[in-house]
Scaffold this active site. Structure first.
Site, PDB file in Angstrom:
ATOM      1  N   TYR A 177       0.868  -1.163   0.000  1.00 43.76           N
ATOM      2  CA  TYR A 177       0.000   0.000   0.000  1.00 43.76           C
ATOM      3  C   TYR A 177       0.906   1.214   0.000  1.00 43.76           C
ATOM      4  O   TYR A 177       1.715   1.343   0.915  1.00 43.76           O
ATOM      5  CB  TYR A 177      -0.936   0.029   1.206  1.00 43.76           C
ATOM      6  CG  TYR A 177      -2.034   1.052   0.984  1.00 43.76           C
ATOM      7  CD1 TYR A 177      -3.078   0.759   0.127  1.00 43.76           C
ATOM      8  CD2 TYR A 177      -1.964   2.304   1.572  1.00 43.76           C
ATOM      9  CE1 TYR A 177      -4.056   1.707  -0.133  1.00 43.76           C
ATOM     10  CE2 TYR A 177      -2.947   3.258   1.316  1.00 43.76           C
ATOM     11  CZ  TYR A 177      -3.990   2.944   0.467  1.00 43.76           C
ATOM     12  OH  TYR A 177      -4.951   3.878   0.206  1.00 43.76           O
ATOM     13  N   TYR A 201      -0.474  -1.296  -9.099  1.00 44.15           N
ATOM     14  CA  TYR A 201      -1.618  -1.747  -9.905  1.00 44.15           C
ATOM     15  C   TYR A 201      -2.813  -1.983  -8.982  1.00 44.15           C
ATOM     16  O   TYR A 201      -2.690  -2.749  -8.013  1.00 44.15           O
ATOM     17  CB  TYR A 201      -1.259  -3.038 -10.653  1.00 44.15           C
ATOM     18  CG  TYR A 201      -0.052  -2.870 -11.537  1.00 44.15           C
ATOM     19  CD1 TYR A 201      -0.158  -2.268 -12.785  1.00 44.15           C
ATOM     20  CD2 TYR A 201       1.207  -3.288 -11.103  1.00 44.15           C
ATOM     21  CE1 TYR A 201       0.953  -2.086 -13.586  1.00 44.15           C
ATOM     22  CE2 TYR A 201       2.331  -3.114 -11.896  1.00 44.15           C
ATOM     23  CZ  TYR A 201       2.196  -2.514 -13.142  1.00 44.15           C
ATOM     24  OH  TYR A 201       3.304  -2.332 -13.924  1.00 44.15           O
ATOM     25  N   HIS A 253      -3.449  -7.930  -5.274  1.00 43.03           N
ATOM     26  CA  HIS A 253      -2.483  -9.015  -5.466  1.00 43.03           C
ATOM     27  C   HIS A 253      -1.620  -9.122  -4.220  1.00 43.03           C
ATOM     28  O   HIS A 253      -1.478  -8.153  -3.465  1.00 43.03           O
ATOM     29  CB  HIS A 253      -1.637  -8.773  -6.714  1.00 43.03           C
ATOM     30  CG  HIS A 253      -0.986  -7.418  -6.741  1.00 43.03           C
ATOM     31  ND1 HIS A 253      -1.652  -6.287  -7.186  1.00 43.03           N
ATOM     32  CD2 HIS A 253       0.242  -7.002  -6.358  1.00 43.03           C
ATOM     33  CE1 HIS A 253      -0.844  -5.242  -7.088  1.00 43.03           C
ATOM     34  NE2 HIS A 253       0.308  -5.646  -6.577  1.00 43.03           N
ATOM     35  N   VAL A 254      -1.073 -10.324  -4.009  1.00 43.85           N
ATOM     36  CA  VAL A 254      -0.271 -10.587  -2.812  1.00 43.85           C
ATOM     37  C   VAL A 254       1.125 -11.026  -3.249  1.00 43.85           C
ATOM     38  O   VAL A 254       1.269 -11.846  -4.160  1.00 43.85           O
ATOM     39  CB  VAL A 254      -0.949 -11.673  -1.942  1.00 43.85           C
ATOM     40  CG1 VAL A 254      -0.079 -12.013  -0.731  1.00 43.85           C
ATOM     41  CG2 VAL A 254      -2.347 -11.229  -1.506  1.00 43.85           C
TER      42      VAL A 254
HETATM   43  P1  M7G Z   1       2.742  -3.674  -7.005  1.00 45.69           P
HETATM   44  O1  M7G Z   1       2.710  -3.809  -5.527  1.00 45.69           O
HETATM   45  O2  M7G Z   1       1.460  -3.233  -7.649  1.00 45.69           O
HETATM   46  O3  M7G Z   1       3.799  -2.633  -7.447  1.00 45.69           O
HETATM   47  O4  M7G Z   1       3.203  -5.070  -7.560  1.00 45.69           O
HETATM   48  P2  M7G Z   1       5.374  -2.618  -7.670  1.00 45.69           P
HETATM   49  O5  M7G Z   1       5.574  -3.044  -9.110  1.00 45.69           O
HETATM   50  O6  M7G Z   1       5.704  -1.156  -7.494  1.00 45.69           O
HETATM   51  O7  M7G Z   1       5.974  -3.522  -6.663  1.00 45.69           O
HETATM   52  C1  M7G Z   1       3.006  -5.513  -8.855  1.00 45.69           C
HETATM   53  C2  M7G Z   1       3.939  -6.700  -9.088  1.00 45.69           C
HETATM   54  O8  M7G Z   1       3.626  -7.292 -10.342  1.00 45.69           O
HETATM   55  C3  M7G Z   1       5.409  -6.303  -9.165  1.00 45.69           C
HETATM   56  O9  M7G Z   1       6.143  -7.119  -8.275  1.00 45.69           O
HETATM   57  C4  M7G Z   1       5.775  -6.535 -10.632  1.00 45.69           C
HETATM   58  O10 M7G Z   1       7.106  -6.987 -10.807  1.00 45.69           O
HETATM   59  C5  M7G Z   1       4.802  -7.585 -11.067  1.00 45.69           C
HETATM   60  N1  M7G Z   1       4.442  -7.555 -12.490  1.00 45.69           N
HETATM   61  C6  M7G Z   1       4.159  -6.462 -13.224  1.00 45.69           C
HETATM   62  N2  M7G Z   1       3.785  -6.840 -14.471  1.00 45.69           N
HETATM   63  C7  M7G Z   1       3.403  -5.910 -15.523  1.00 45.69           C
HETATM   64  C8  M7G Z   1       3.823  -8.207 -14.516  1.00 45.69           C
HETATM   65  C9  M7G Z   1       3.514  -9.160 -15.542  1.00 45.69           C
HETATM   66  O11 M7G Z   1       3.089  -8.855 -16.661  1.00 45.69           O
HETATM   67  N3  M7G Z   1       3.666 -10.472 -15.190  1.00 45.69           N
HETATM   68  C10 M7G Z   1       4.140 -10.867 -13.948  1.00 45.69           C
HETATM   69  N4  M7G Z   1       4.279 -12.164 -13.716  1.00 45.69           N
HETATM   70  N5  M7G Z   1       4.411  -9.969 -12.972  1.00 45.69           N
HETATM   71  C11 M7G Z   1       4.263  -8.657 -13.262  1.00 45.69           C
END
Ligand code: M7G
Length: 223
Positions: free
Chosen positions: A155, A159, A163-164
């Site tokens: 938080y 996105y 998600h966890v």
């Molecule tokens: P977050 O907490 O929304 O934000 O996590 P953060 O990216 O600032 O940590 C989203 C998570 O999804 C991150 O750990 C990204 O590395 C992962 N992620 C993002 N995308 C676009 C993808 C994807 O297309 N595939 C997979 N497997 N992981 C993704």
């Protein structure tokens, strides 16, 4: 393109390339001054939520995974229940070559939960499934026991589809800091104590100096 280069536990160099890169991606990888924001529920409703709704954060990649249009062959576990189910896949940040930086994410099937702020006691069965089944699937596939996993939500997230994160406990994953990570087991306990815990308490997070959300908090005199 935007990206980052880091040293892997095995001594290898890892490069993350984001292409095409939006302005948001570029900002994320630039070193910047950060500020803590303490967001009350009122702030969430008056500042953060309207901001989230005004942005076009693309979560199509999440829907593609849930619909098996992307990464279908990478799924480690799925509970297909539309309400209490989820898909567990390796995170993009993990190349799966070594367990030291193990990183998976559980994407929930239901599409009406944006973040931690939306969670109520209604979501307890879903959260328990993610915790239990996620741990079991990782133990089975990778041999890493639940006692060596850091299981948490961000938080703010990047996105807004709940998600966890599952990371190796010994790995100092980006975003596992006190001002961003909320352990799933604590979230579950908090919801047991109060069904509306996350609609009541203030939450702290850091924002980079140039983030539009920080500007909104500033305009409201909250930073
Ligand atoms: P977050 O907490 O929304 O934000 O996590 P953060 O990216 O600032 O940590 C989203 C998570 O999804 C991150 O750990 C990204 O590395 C992962 N992620 C993002 N995308 C676009 C993808 C994807 O297309 N595939 C997979 N497997 N992981 C993704």
């Amino acid at each position: 393109a935007a990206g980052a280069v880091g040293l892997e536990p095995g001594g290898e160099i890892k490069a993350t390339v984001v292409y095409p890169a939006t302005e948001k991606h570029l900002q994320k990888y630039l070193r910047q001054e950060v500020h803590l924001v303490r967001e009350t529920w009122e702030d969430y409703k008056n500042i953060t939520l309207p901001f989230i709704q005004s942005q076009s954060f693309s979560i199509q990649w999440v829907y593609n995974i849930l619909e098996k249009k992307a990464e279908a062959d990478r799924i480690i576990h799925e509970n297909p229940d539309p309400c209490n189910g989820f898909v567990l896949v390796p995170d993009f940040k993990w190349n799966q070559n070594q367990l030291e930086d193990l990183y998976l994410i559980a994407l929930i099937h239901r599409r009406d939960v944006k973040s931690l702020r939306d969670l109520t006691a209604e979501h307890l069965p879903l959260l328990r499934n993610v915790l239990q089944e996620g741990k079991e699937a990782i133990a089975k596939r990778f041999g890493v026991p639940g006692s060596q996993l850091r299981i948490y939500l961000h938080y703010q997230p990047s996105y807004y589809h709940l998600h966890v994160h599952f990371t190796a406990l010994g790995y100092d994953a980006p975003g596992s800091s006190a001002e961003r990570a909320h352990l799933l087991e604590d979230v579950i306990d908090n919801l047991l104590l109060d069904a509306e815990y996350y609609q009541k308490r203030a939450l702290t997070f850091a924002l980079r100096a140039d983030e539009p959300l920080l500007k909104k908090f500033r305009e409201a005199g909250r930073v």
